[in-house]
Write an enzyme that holds these catalytic residues in place. Sequence first.
Site, PDB file in Angstrom:
ATOM      1  N   ASP A  85       0.903  -1.186   0.384  1.00 46.67           N
ATOM      2  CA  ASP A  85       0.051  -0.019  -0.446  1.00 46.67           C
ATOM      3  C   ASP A  85       0.664   1.442  -0.142  1.00 46.67           C
ATOM      4  O   ASP A  85       1.862   1.302   0.891  1.00 46.67           O
ATOM      5  CB  ASP A  85      -1.372  -0.499   1.098  1.00 46.67           C
ATOM      6  N   GLU A 146      -0.397  -1.773   5.384  1.00 47.33           N
ATOM      7  CA  GLU A 146       0.974  -1.121   6.344  1.00 47.33           C
ATOM      8  C   GLU A 146       1.177   0.122   7.164  1.00 47.33           C
ATOM      9  O   GLU A 146       1.628   0.925   8.742  1.00 47.33           O
ATOM     10  CB  GLU A 146       2.166  -1.539   6.012  1.00 47.33           C
TER      11      GLU A 146
HETATM   12 ZN   LIG Z   1       6.564   2.360   3.536  1.00 49.78          ZN
END
Ligand SMILES: [Zn+2]
Length: 396
Positions: A85, A146
Amino acid sequence: MSTENNSDNLFDNSVKILTDLIGFKTISGEDNSELINYCDKILKQLGATSFRTYDDEKKRVNLFATLKSKNSNNKKPIILSGHTDVVPVSKGWSTNPFEATVKGDKLYGRGSCDMKGFIACALAYAPIYSKSNLDRDIHFSFTFDEETACQGAPILIEELKKRNIKDGICIIGEPTNMKIIDAHKGCYEYTTYFKGLAGHSSAPHKGVNAVEYASKYVNKLIELREKLKERTPKDSIFNPPHSTLSIGGIFGGIAHNVIADKCHVNWETRPVVKEDAIFLNQELDKYANEVLLPEMKKIFPNSSIEKDIIGEIVGFDREEKSEACELISNLTGDNSRQVVSFGTEAGLFQEIGISTVVCGPGSIEQAHKIDEFIVLDELKKCINLLDGIKNNSISN
Ligand SMILES: [Zn+2]
């Protein structure tokens, strides 16, 4: 690498793959399955096996793929780990953020350094691993979300535990300019919701003002922040050395003359030790449940205070002897160890017994910013490291 030509090919390929990866608009929280399909396809064509894990809606995907060792006297597996992401883009980019643009010695695009650059290098190098007579497995771990408090990785870690993949060396390729990072603080994010009773502002005693109770809660947090400073561990390696706490936002109320019935507070803490997070939450919950809530309920029994955990990224602790750090040091000749102020998935891997290091191409200086870029030479350095791993993974 046997010839100069070969390394040029690898580099060109990493740029090509990075260009493709940037084209997938994988902002945290959104569907990343096309990017995962792309990575899975490359690795499967090389003979890798893989499995996927998902969020509850099956919209976002983690991929874990393995190039099996061809030897029986196995060394510990290596996990090359990256999050897929990227953070959202704000206005003001001079290029299209989802189209890689090379200018001079830099490649621009959202995720170029954080952290699709590392994933691109790992995928570009994978064909060499698959052709080599490796005496260890090479795993590729690509996670979702994340950036929003590590929501994807814990789901993957659960599956690793089930499959008994709890041993190995993990390299998290976050942008560190290929420096060795062996510790960071935890990062715990919360939103606390206050529900009271609306009413006319001329009669404050007849309502329960959610904004005012939220303010008291925030004051308590600020008071506890001082307590965290008093708890600073003597040998802290961090800057600042103590656990921090910050209020990200307070949202509530609709008008000057209306008692606000709803308010929420976004806040986070970055503990240097787990115990600080436990202490903080205990003190805070006690205050909310034993002081604030009874006051609110006296006037309106349905009042509530609810604390939502957005994410609790465990800290990454320095280890006296770290196999992962030693491996990188041996390959790069760099014996330095640094700590960083940003959070990663490292603590999650460390927690299940996997020796972990954070080391990857690009600089955190460019991460999350307008006109994010990676210096192309960083990709070459990363490929060199992956090449070193190959040499270290062949028994003669
Ligand atoms: Zn990162």
